[in-house]
Design an enzyme around this catalytic site. Structure first.
Site, PDB file in Angstrom:
ATOM      1  N   SER A  26       0.841  -1.196   0.000  1.00 34.49           N
ATOM      2  CA  SER A  26       0.000   0.000   0.000  1.00 34.49           C
ATOM      3  C   SER A  26       0.874   1.244   0.000  1.00 34.49           C
ATOM      4  O   SER A  26       1.635   1.490   0.945  1.00 34.49           O
ATOM      5  CB  SER A  26      -0.895   0.012   1.239  1.00 34.49           C
ATOM      6  N   HIS A  53      -1.319  -1.129  -4.221  1.00 39.72           N
ATOM      7  CA  HIS A  53      -2.594  -0.730  -3.617  1.00 39.72           C
ATOM      8  C   HIS A  53      -2.563   0.780  -3.372  1.00 39.72           C
ATOM      9  O   HIS A  53      -1.621   1.310  -2.781  1.00 39.72           O
ATOM     10  CB  HIS A  53      -2.756  -1.494  -2.307  1.00 39.72           C
ATOM     11  N   ASP A  67      -4.722   3.938  -1.832  1.00 40.47           N
ATOM     12  CA  ASP A  67      -5.823   4.276  -0.927  1.00 40.47           C
ATOM     13  C   ASP A  67      -6.309   5.693  -1.147  1.00 40.47           C
ATOM     14  O   ASP A  67      -5.611   6.662  -0.840  1.00 40.47           O
ATOM     15  CB  ASP A  67      -5.342   4.134   0.528  1.00 40.47           C
ATOM     16  N   MET A 105      -8.829   8.495   0.029  1.00 40.04           N
ATOM     17  CA  MET A 105      -9.656   8.847   1.200  1.00 40.04           C
ATOM     18  C   MET A 105     -10.153  10.280   1.054  1.00 40.04           C
ATOM     19  O   MET A 105      -9.404  11.153   0.596  1.00 40.04           O
ATOM     20  CB  MET A 105      -8.835   8.727   2.480  1.00 40.04           C
ATOM     21  N   HIS A 123      -8.420   1.575  -3.947  1.00 36.68           N
ATOM     22  CA  HIS A 123      -9.376   1.371  -2.857  1.00 36.68           C
ATOM     23  C   HIS A 123     -10.010   2.720  -2.531  1.00 36.68           C
ATOM     24  O   HIS A 123      -9.337   3.608  -2.003  1.00 36.68           O
ATOM     25  CB  HIS A 123      -8.597   0.790  -1.669  1.00 36.68           C
ATOM     26  N   MET A 181     -12.124   4.922  -0.404  1.00 37.37           N
ATOM     27  CA  MET A 181     -12.771   5.148   0.899  1.00 37.37           C
ATOM     28  C   MET A 181     -13.412   6.529   0.845  1.00 37.37           C
ATOM     29  O   MET A 181     -12.947   7.484   1.484  1.00 37.37           O
ATOM     30  CB  MET A 181     -11.730   5.039   2.013  1.00 37.37           C
ATOM     31  N   MET A 200     -11.881  -5.640   5.199  1.00 39.25           N
ATOM     32  CA  MET A 200     -11.017  -4.751   5.983  1.00 39.25           C
ATOM     33  C   MET A 200     -10.694  -5.432   7.313  1.00 39.25           C
ATOM     34  O   MET A 200     -11.597  -5.842   8.043  1.00 39.25           O
ATOM     35  CB  MET A 200     -11.706  -3.411   6.261  1.00 39.25           C
ATOM     36  N   ASP A 221      -6.945  -6.270   4.134  1.00 40.72           N
ATOM     37  CA  ASP A 221      -6.260  -4.968   4.170  1.00 40.72           C
ATOM     38  C   ASP A 221      -6.296  -4.422   5.588  1.00 40.72           C
ATOM     39  O   ASP A 221      -7.366  -4.172   6.137  1.00 40.72           O
ATOM     40  CB  ASP A 221      -7.002  -4.031   3.191  1.00 40.72           C
TER      41      ASP A 221
HETATM   42  C1  DX5 Z   1      -6.315   1.641   5.658  1.00 39.46           C
HETATM   43  C2  DX5 Z   1      -5.931   1.380   4.238  1.00 39.46           C
HETATM   44  C3  DX5 Z   1      -4.850   0.393   4.092  1.00 39.46           C
HETATM   45  C4  DX5 Z   1      -3.543   0.768   4.749  1.00 39.46           C
HETATM   46  C5  DX5 Z   1      -2.985  -0.502   5.293  1.00 39.46           C
HETATM   47  O1  DX5 Z   1      -7.464   2.370   5.698  1.00 39.46           O
HETATM   48  O2  DX5 Z   1      -7.051   0.891   3.491  1.00 39.46           O
HETATM   49  O3  DX5 Z   1      -4.633   0.016   2.731  1.00 39.46           O
HETATM   50  O4  DX5 Z   1      -2.605   1.354   3.888  1.00 39.46           O
HETATM   51  O5  DX5 Z   1      -1.878  -0.197   6.036  1.00 39.46           O
HETATM   52  P1  DX5 Z   1      -1.175  -1.226   7.036  1.00 39.46           P
HETATM   53  O6  DX5 Z   1      -0.731  -2.387   6.223  1.00 39.46           O
HETATM   54  O7  DX5 Z   1      -0.049  -0.410   7.578  1.00 39.46           O
HETATM   55  O8  DX5 Z   1      -2.189  -1.588   8.080  1.00 39.46           O
HETATM   56 ZN    ZN Z   2      -6.611   0.039   1.438  1.00 38.12          ZN
END
Ligand code: DX5
Ligand code: ZN
Length: 226
Positions: free
Chosen positions: A13, A38, A40, A42, A71, A73, A142, A180
């Site tokens: 990620s 990956h 993220d 947000m 991903h 969010m 998750m 994840d």
């Molecule tokens: C959290 C993200 C993850 C995050 C995971 O909301 O969706 O993808 O980057 O990070 P680690 O592996 O550090 O928990």
């Molecule tokens: Zn993620």
């Protein structure tokens, strides 16, 4: 419990990457044998944190041929589908909690030529996706509450992944089963044994002394019989 015999897929990620050295970090993941990257996204609304959008996806796209696993969010994720696909996303994963018209939204993602994924927060039951299994290329469980990297893995997730595996297998779905959050050497074998095949890892990879070796170690640990 089954893992459907699929190979272990490791998806670092980029949330935990050093953005001042993004090109080096992406090259390192590729050289280390990462299967996917990956990304993220947000929005500060669905989750209490803000990250990035199409511009960063486009930048990463130019740096690598690895599949980009995006991903979302965010609330109203459909607003971003066109731009993110144009920017180079290979998979778009939306949250069931933010997608009241899941069937329509997943169909739209596939129409754009992208793989369609659904993510479930820790408190959301796996049965919530039962009606859209044929529309799914990926199911993301998750294993932390979304919003931040570096959080602790939620142990109840293991049983939930097993329920998700059973649901997908019963429907003869070929969808990837991804986890994840808090994935590390200490947690990966349990979720692999429960049937996950795709493992997102942020902190475990990027805070390791040797991130390339860590990708290999995660794959090897995940591949061990639990
Ligand atoms: C959290 C993200 C993850 C995050 C995971 O909301 O969706 O993808 O980057 O990070 P680690 O592996 O550090 O928990
Ligand atoms: Zn993620």
């Amino acid at each position: 419990m089954s893992n459907s015999g699929k190979p272990v897929r490791i998806a670092p990620s980029l949330l935990s990457a050093n953005f001042a050295r993004l090109a080096d970090e992406v090259a390192m993941c590729e050289a280390g044998g990462a299967d996917w990257l990956h990304i993220d996204v947000m929005d500060g609304c669905f989750v209490p944190n803000l990250t990035f959008g199409a511009k960063v996806i486009e930048t990463v796209r130019k740096l690598t041929k690895l599949p980009l696993d995006v991903h979302l969010m965010v609330v109203e994720p459909e607003k971003y589908f066109d731009d993110f696909v144009k920017a180079g996303a290979n998979t778009l994963t939306i949250h069931v909690e933010a997608a009241p018209h899941l069937h329509r939204q997943l169909s739209r993602i596939r129409e754009l030529g992208c793989a369609a994924g659904v993510a479930l927060n820790p408190a959301t039951p796996v049965e919530s996706i039962a009606e859209v299994i044929p529309d799914l290329d990926l199911l993301l469980i998750m294993t932390v509450n979304p919003g931040f990297g570096g959080q602790a893995f939620i142990p109840q997730s293991v049983a939930k992944v097993a329920r998700a595996r059973a649901l997908l297998d019963a429907a003869r779905s070929g969808a990837a089963l991804e986890v994840d959050g808090g994935i590390a050497r200490s947690t990966i074998a349990s979720v692999r044994a429960a049937g996950a095949d795709t493992f997102v890892a942020g902190n475990a990879v990027f805070s390791a002394k040797d991130p390339k070796a860590e990708i290999a170690a995660l794959r090897a640990t995940g591949a061990q019989r639990a």
